[in-house]
Scaffold this motif. Structure first.
Motif, PDB file in Angstrom:
ATOM      1  N   GLN A   6     -29.251  29.811  75.788  1.00  0.00           N
ATOM      2  CA  GLN A   6     -30.387  28.916  75.803  1.00  0.00           C
ATOM      3  C   GLN A   6     -30.250  27.832  74.740  1.00  0.00           C
ATOM      4  O   GLN A   6     -30.592  26.680  74.971  1.00  0.00           O
ATOM      5  N   PHE A   7     -29.711  28.207  73.589  1.00  0.00           N
ATOM      6  CA  PHE A   7     -29.493  27.212  72.539  1.00  0.00           C
ATOM      7  C   PHE A   7     -28.487  26.165  73.007  1.00  0.00           C
ATOM      8  O   PHE A   7     -28.701  24.963  72.837  1.00  0.00           O
ATOM      9  N   ALA A   8     -27.375  26.622  73.584  1.00  0.00           N
ATOM     10  CA  ALA A   8     -26.337  25.697  74.029  1.00  0.00           C
ATOM     11  C   ALA A   8     -26.889  24.726  75.065  1.00  0.00           C
ATOM     12  O   ALA A   8     -26.624  23.515  75.008  1.00  0.00           O
ATOM     13  N   GLU A   9     -27.675  25.240  76.009  1.00  0.00           N
ATOM     14  CA  GLU A   9     -28.231  24.388  77.062  1.00  0.00           C
ATOM     15  C   GLU A   9     -29.244  23.404  76.490  1.00  0.00           C
ATOM     16  O   GLU A   9     -29.213  22.204  76.795  1.00  0.00           O
ATOM     17  N   GLY A  10     -30.147  23.922  75.658  1.00  0.00           N
ATOM     18  CA  GLY A  10     -31.152  23.052  75.064  1.00  0.00           C
ATOM     19  C   GLY A  10     -30.545  22.008  74.154  1.00  0.00           C
ATOM     20  O   GLY A  10     -30.991  20.851  74.124  1.00  0.00           O
ATOM     21  N   TYR A  11     -29.503  22.397  73.417  1.00  0.00           N
ATOM     22  CA  TYR A  11     -28.862  21.457  72.499  1.00  0.00           C
ATOM     23  C   TYR A  11     -28.141  20.357  73.268  1.00  0.00           C
ATOM     24  O   TYR A  11     -28.160  19.184  72.871  1.00  0.00           O
ATOM     25  N   ASP A  12     -27.501  20.708  74.379  1.00  0.00           N
ATOM     26  CA  ASP A  12     -26.838  19.692  75.208  1.00  0.00           C
ATOM     27  C   ASP A  12     -27.852  18.681  75.738  1.00  0.00           C
ATOM     28  O   ASP A  12     -27.602  17.465  75.736  1.00  0.00           O
ATOM     29  N   ILE A  13     -28.987  19.178  76.204  1.00  0.00           N
ATOM     30  CA  ILE A  13     -30.032  18.279  76.706  1.00  0.00           C
ATOM     31  C   ILE A  13     -30.504  17.347  75.598  1.00  0.00           C
ATOM     32  O   ILE A  13     -30.655  16.134  75.781  1.00  0.00           O
ATOM     33  N   PHE A  14     -30.716  17.928  74.421  1.00  0.00           N
ATOM     34  CA  PHE A  14     -31.201  17.142  73.287  1.00  0.00           C
ATOM     35  C   PHE A  14     -30.171  16.093  72.873  1.00  0.00           C
ATOM     36  O   PHE A  14     -30.522  14.927  72.618  1.00  0.00           O
ATOM     37  N   LEU A  15     -28.899  16.493  72.784  1.00  0.00           N
ATOM     38  CA  LEU A  15     -27.859  15.554  72.371  1.00  0.00           C
ATOM     39  C   LEU A  15     -27.712  14.408  73.373  1.00  0.00           C
ATOM     40  O   LEU A  15     -27.525  13.247  72.976  1.00  0.00           O
ATOM     41  N   ASN A  16     -27.796  14.707  74.652  1.00  0.00           N
ATOM     42  CA  ASN A  16     -27.740  13.649  75.663  1.00  0.00           C
ATOM     43  C   ASN A  16     -28.909  12.692  75.502  1.00  0.00           C
ATOM     44  O   ASN A  16     -28.778  11.472  75.682  1.00  0.00           O
ATOM     45  N   TYR A  17     -30.053  13.250  75.154  1.00  0.00           N
ATOM     46  CA  TYR A  17     -31.256  12.433  74.978  1.00  0.00           C
ATOM     47  C   TYR A  17     -31.094  11.478  73.805  1.00  0.00           C
ATOM     48  O   TYR A  17     -31.323  10.268  73.937  1.00  0.00           O
ATOM     49  N   ILE A  18     -30.691  11.991  72.640  1.00  0.00           N
ATOM     50  CA  ILE A  18     -30.595  11.116  71.465  1.00  0.00           C
ATOM     51  C   ILE A  18     -29.374  10.204  71.548  1.00  0.00           C
ATOM     52  O   ILE A  18     -29.385   9.096  71.001  1.00  0.00           O
ATOM     53  N   ARG A  19     -28.325  10.645  72.267  1.00  0.00           N
ATOM     54  CA  ARG A  19     -27.150   9.794  72.422  1.00  0.00           C
ATOM     55  C   ARG A  19     -27.510   8.547  73.219  1.00  0.00           C
ATOM     56  O   ARG A  19     -27.025   7.444  72.932  1.00  0.00           O
ATOM     57  N   GLY A  20     -28.385   8.729  74.184  1.00  0.00           N
ATOM     58  CA  GLY A  20     -28.837   7.582  74.964  1.00  0.00           C
ATOM     59  C   GLY A  20     -29.679   6.617  74.159  1.00  0.00           C
ATOM     60  O   GLY A  20     -29.896   5.477  74.569  1.00  0.00           O
TER      61      GLY A  20
END
Length: 379
Positions: free
Chosen positions: A191-205
């Motif tokens: 769950q951490f890995a999935e949530g972190y990927d979503i978050f990183l994609n969000y801030i990267r954008g």
């Protein structure tokens, strides 16, 4: 007699025509070079504007923190990051209002209040408030990194992950640890890995890289270690008191209680009587062991002084607290004791706040109002 064939003779250009042709060619070449020069000039102007706006201005310093420079670009990226997190939170509340608002009017009102508050925070008029908070955080993180480096403080990968997970839970990018939804679907690691990927994609954008985010998170995770270091050599025992108190909203009521105590009534029995009384103007209680300074911070200096001047077993005279109520105090005990977890936390925070203020005064220079002028008002 044979017919004579007609022939067309092409006239040779005159000297005047040749001269004019040469002049036309020269003029055409000059115009061509002029057009090229104008094009080069326009490209140069655009390139200069790009270099000035995007490269040079982005490197203009906003603040100096010791040997660390906070640039315009870093500041603007941080402000956009903070604004985007607020927008993400706003979207969450809007979705919750859309899905559940009609089911519970009271809950709907709470959601609407939160939405209005976030919209106000994100208004252009309040952009400098977000900017000021972001700049304060960046300065604090720079000071913490410098102190951590000087003292040899580090954090492990697990500590960093724990801190990042806490941030993601706060911002709604993953379910809290141990939640029903989490246990039914994914392990904590997944769950951490999935949530972190979503978050990183969000801030990267939005312009923030993973390394920039993790540098920020690492500095924040170091703050508790700096707090612990600041009190490591201090005596964590302090004089504490255990006491019973009576409280009343008026001087007349507290004086009446004082006279009953003077007449020999049992303070604890009086506390019980007052607390079951439906008249909420009087009451009382027994406080656990606590430092006199902590009592003063919560109820006022006059209360602290009264406690300090009251012997064990004795009762103070009526005293006015900082909350506007009147108190009578009986000291049940006074002795040196280790700080409890709450008091230790308060002690750490106070020591850290004093350290941070001193570090800011010594090392930080905010370079004018440049930060105000370049504060983003979007997204």
């Amino acid at each position: 007699m044979a017919n004579k064939k007609n022939t067309v003779t092409t006239p040779h250009p005159t000297r005047k025509q040749n001269a004019r042709k040469r002049k036309d060619a020269q003029l055409e070449q000059k115009l061509r070079w002029a057009a090229i020069a104008v094009g080069v000039l326009l490209v140069g102007i655009l390139l200069y504007g790009f270099i000035t706006e995007v490269i040079i201005k982005s490197r203009i310093p906003i603040a100096e923190v010791g040997e660390t420079t906070i640039t315009t670009q870093q500041y603007q990226e941080r402000v956009r990051y903070e604004r985007n997190l607020l927008r993400a939170e706003l979207n969450i509340y809007n979705n919750m209002l859309f899905q559940f608002g009609e089911l519970d009017p009271e809950y709907s009102q709470q959601l609407q209040s939160a939405i209005t508050s976030l919209q106000t925070q994100l208004s252009p008029e309040l952009a400098v408030l977000i900017g000021n908070n972001a700049l304060d955080q960046m300065i604090e993180e720079a000071l913490v990194r410098q102190e951590a480096e000087a003292q040899g403080l580090t954090i492990t990968d697990d500590e960093l992950q724990t801190h990042i997970r806490s941030l993601l839970e706060q911002r709604g990018f993953m379910y809290p640890t141990g939640s029903i939804t989490e246990s039914q679907t994914l392990t904590a690691t997944q769950q951490f890995a999935e949530g972190y990927d979503i978050f990183l994609n969000y801030i990267r954008g939005q312009g923030m890289s993973r390394s920039e985010f993790e540098e920020m998170a690492e500095a924040q995770a170091l703050i508790p270690k700096v707090q612990e270091l600041l009190i490591a050599d201090l005596d964590l025992e302090t004089q504490q008191v255990e006491l019973v108190y009576l409280v009343a909203s008026t001087e007349e009521e507290i004086q009446a209680l004082y006279e009953r105590i003077e007449a020999g009534e049992d303070p604890l029995a009086l506390v019980e009587e007052l607390n079951i009384n439906e008249d909420f103007t009087t009451g009382g209680g027994q406080l656990p062991w606590m430092s006199e300074a902590m009592l003063g911070s919560q109820i006022g200096e006059a209360f602290e002084l009264a406690v300090s001047n009251t012997p064990v077993g004795g009762f103070s005279e009526p005293v006015l607290g900082s909350d506007g109520n009147y108190y009578l105090i009986q000291v049940l005990g006074r002795e040196m004791r280790p700080l409890d977890a709450f008091a230790l936390s308060q002690y750490q925070q106070t020591a850290y706040a004093e350290w941070l203020a001193a570090q800011r005064a010594e090392k930080v220079e905010i370079l004018g109002d440049t930060w105000r002028e370049v504060t983003p008002i979007q997204p």
